[in-house]
Design a protein around this motif. Structure first.
Motif, PDB file in Angstrom:
ATOM      1  N   GLY A  25      78.082  -3.370  34.189  1.00 41.46           N
ATOM      2  CA  GLY A  25      78.593  -1.975  33.981  1.00 41.46           C
ATOM      3  C   GLY A  25      79.744  -1.502  34.586  1.00 41.46           C
ATOM      4  O   GLY A  25      80.443  -2.320  35.216  1.00 41.46           O
ATOM      5  N   SER A  40      73.452   3.199  29.175  1.00 40.00           N
ATOM      6  CA  SER A  40      74.523   4.133  28.747  1.00 40.00           C
ATOM      7  C   SER A  40      75.521   3.226  27.985  1.00 40.00           C
ATOM      8  O   SER A  40      75.360   1.968  28.024  1.00 40.00           O
ATOM      9  N   ASP A  41      76.635   3.857  27.202  1.00 42.00           N
ATOM     10  CA  ASP A  41      77.370   2.959  26.391  1.00 42.00           C
ATOM     11  C   ASP A  41      78.307   1.892  27.320  1.00 42.00           C
ATOM     12  O   ASP A  41      78.645   0.917  26.827  1.00 42.00           O
ATOM     13  N   THR A  42      78.339   2.128  28.536  1.00 40.87           N
ATOM     14  CA  THR A  42      78.818   1.277  29.468  1.00 40.87           C
ATOM     15  C   THR A  42      78.126   0.390  30.396  1.00 40.87           C
ATOM     16  O   THR A  42      78.495  -0.536  31.133  1.00 40.87           O
ATOM     17  N   HIS A  43      76.779   0.688  30.507  1.00 46.05           N
ATOM     18  CA  HIS A  43      75.681   0.225  31.421  1.00 46.05           C
ATOM     19  C   HIS A  43      74.540  -0.484  30.684  1.00 46.05           C
ATOM     20  O   HIS A  43      73.708   0.021  30.009  1.00 46.05           O
ATOM     21  N   TYR A  44      74.460  -1.836  31.320  1.00 44.96           N
ATOM     22  CA  TYR A  44      73.085  -2.539  30.495  1.00 44.96           C
ATOM     23  C   TYR A  44      72.372  -3.271  31.779  1.00 44.96           C
ATOM     24  O   TYR A  44      73.293  -3.558  32.764  1.00 44.96           O
ATOM     25  N   GLU A  57      72.808  -7.553  35.079  1.00 42.34           N
ATOM     26  CA  GLU A  57      73.205  -6.186  34.899  1.00 42.34           C
ATOM     27  C   GLU A  57      74.675  -6.002  34.849  1.00 42.34           C
ATOM     28  O   GLU A  57      75.468  -6.916  35.601  1.00 42.34           O
ATOM     29  N   MET A  63      68.214  -6.966  27.544  1.00 42.73           N
ATOM     30  CA  MET A  63      69.203  -6.407  28.176  1.00 42.73           C
ATOM     31  C   MET A  63      68.867  -4.967  27.438  1.00 42.73           C
ATOM     32  O   MET A  63      68.987  -4.595  26.379  1.00 42.73           O
ATOM     33  N   PHE A  64      68.402  -3.943  28.496  1.00 42.29           N
ATOM     34  CA  PHE A  64      68.157  -2.477  27.911  1.00 42.29           C
ATOM     35  C   PHE A  64      69.629  -1.940  28.358  1.00 42.29           C
ATOM     36  O   PHE A  64      70.239  -1.923  29.038  1.00 42.29           O
ATOM     37  N   LYS A  65      69.782  -0.855  27.017  1.00 44.80           N
ATOM     38  CA  LYS A  65      71.077  -0.050  27.383  1.00 44.80           C
ATOM     39  C   LYS A  65      70.581   1.205  28.204  1.00 44.80           C
ATOM     40  O   LYS A  65      69.576   2.133  27.955  1.00 44.80           O
ATOM     41  N   ASP A  70      79.039   2.795  37.676  1.00 47.91           N
ATOM     42  CA  ASP A  70      77.453   2.601  37.101  1.00 47.91           C
ATOM     43  C   ASP A  70      76.638   1.620  38.236  1.00 47.91           C
ATOM     44  O   ASP A  70      75.494   1.971  38.677  1.00 47.91           O
TER      45      ASP A  70
END
Length: 352
Positions: free
Chosen positions: A238, A310-314, A236, A306-308, A242
């Motif tokens: 972020g 948000s734009d900053t968080h995976y 993870e 890796m699932f998205k 996040d």
């Protein structure tokens, strides 16, 4: 922000009598100018090996980087010869190790150890290097630096020795500072001072920092972004918000749930059951599946991408797949998140 470092599909292995240990198993992350990235995870997750790879300090011939790239200023330092890496190590990328007593040479005065990098990389004369060394000791908060610079490491306390190690790391104004659990051997009060010092130095030098730690309490105060590592992989990544307020991976839930807080009224600490997998024979599927109370059949069969979030968080967990059941973090994690939020609000109020 501009990227100063890009790590792409990095793998690190170590040959042993029992077989090959896959210490780092294909990690990806980047670092921006002036940013602090924290890499967290329990012992054996691959944090320190990752920083040693960035410094070109993987012991050979047992240690290898079979694949991957470490792009720094347009060059892949993972494939550099040691002779070329020596020009970067200490000058552009510097490291603070976790035990200051083993990082310093007990037979050499502090001034010699600080001046060494200045003379080698900055081509300074001995007199100029000594002047700069005194300035550095002053910068890291050591009183009476002109006297202390003539002393040996054993004449300094643990906290002061760590300040000397930081001074050595900062000597050549590095662009990237790698801090490998720099407060582990220090008591809580000195830890806070060292962390405050690093934040202050970053403001003054605009260096980018990769901060390795297993202490999530430290992360909340120093980092801009957080990468959570488990079994040689980043599971993870972020921003601090996040990870602390919206964690998605069950392993991150476990780390947060096992974090003690001052306000906690529970009699027992939460612990993640089981032990990390053997990286000589990594398990099929998600490496955390055997310790994950929310594991599904697919976790034992296929490794999650890796699932998205948000734009900053995976996050790499099958729980984020559209067909997965909806699962909330355990109550212990929710309580920790509430405690962290409350404490964060208090700190913001104090700062204002």
């Amino acid at each position: 922000m501009d990227k100063i470092l890009e790590v792409k599909d990095l793998k690190v292995t170590f040959d042993t009598y029992g077989g090959s240990v896959q210490a780092v198993r294909g990690i990806n992350f980047d670092l921006h100018k002036g940013e602090t990235l924290a890499i967290v995870g329990e012992s054996g997750s691959g944090k320190s090996v990752t920083t040693k790879a960035l410094m070109g300090l993987i012991p050979k011939p047992a240690g290898k980087i079979p694949s991957g790239e470490i792009m720094f200023e347009g060059k892949d330092i993972a494939k550099m010869k040691d002779k070329d890496m020596q020009k970067i190590r200490g000058r552009d990328i510097s490291m603070i190790f976790q035990d200051p007593m083993t990082s310093l040479n007990p037979t050499m005065k502090v001034k010699t150890q600080i001046m060494e990098g200045l003379i080698k990389h900055q081509k300074m004369s001995s007199s100029k290097a000594k002047e700069r060394a005194i300035e550095l000791l002053e910068l890291v908060g050591i009183p009476d630096p002109k006297t202390r610079i003539e002393q040996y490491p054993h004449q300094f306390s643990g906290g002061m020795r760590q300040r000397v190690v930081i001074a050595i790391a900062l000597a050549c104004n590095p662009k990237i500072l790698l801090a490998d659990e720099p407060t582990t051997a220090l008591d809580v009060t000195i830890q806070a001072q060292i962390l405050e010092l690093m934040k202050d130095i970053q403001k003054k030098t605009e260096a980018s920092i990769i901060f390795i730690t297993h202490d999530l309490g430290v992360v909340a105060n120093v980092a801009d972004r957080v990468a959570v590592m488990y079994a040689g992989k980043i599971v993870e990544i972020g921003t601090v918000d996040d990870i602390f307020y919206n964690p998605k991976h069950p392993y991150t839930w476990g780390l947060l749930g096992s974090m003690p807080t001052v306000d906690s009224k529970e009699d027992e600490l939460f612990a993640i059951p089981g032990t990390p997998p053997d990286l000589m024979n990594p398990p099929k599927g998600d490496a955390f599946a055997a310790r994950n109370p929310f594991a599904m059949k697919i976790d034992t069969e296929e490794e999650p991408p890796m699932f998205k979030v948000s734009d900053t968080h995976y996050a790499a967990t099958w729980l984020l797949h559209e067909d997965a059941p909806e699962v909330d973090p355990p109550e212990s994690v929710k309580r920790r998140m509430k405690d962290i939020t409350a404490n964060g609000s208090d700190q913001k109020g104090d700062e204002s």
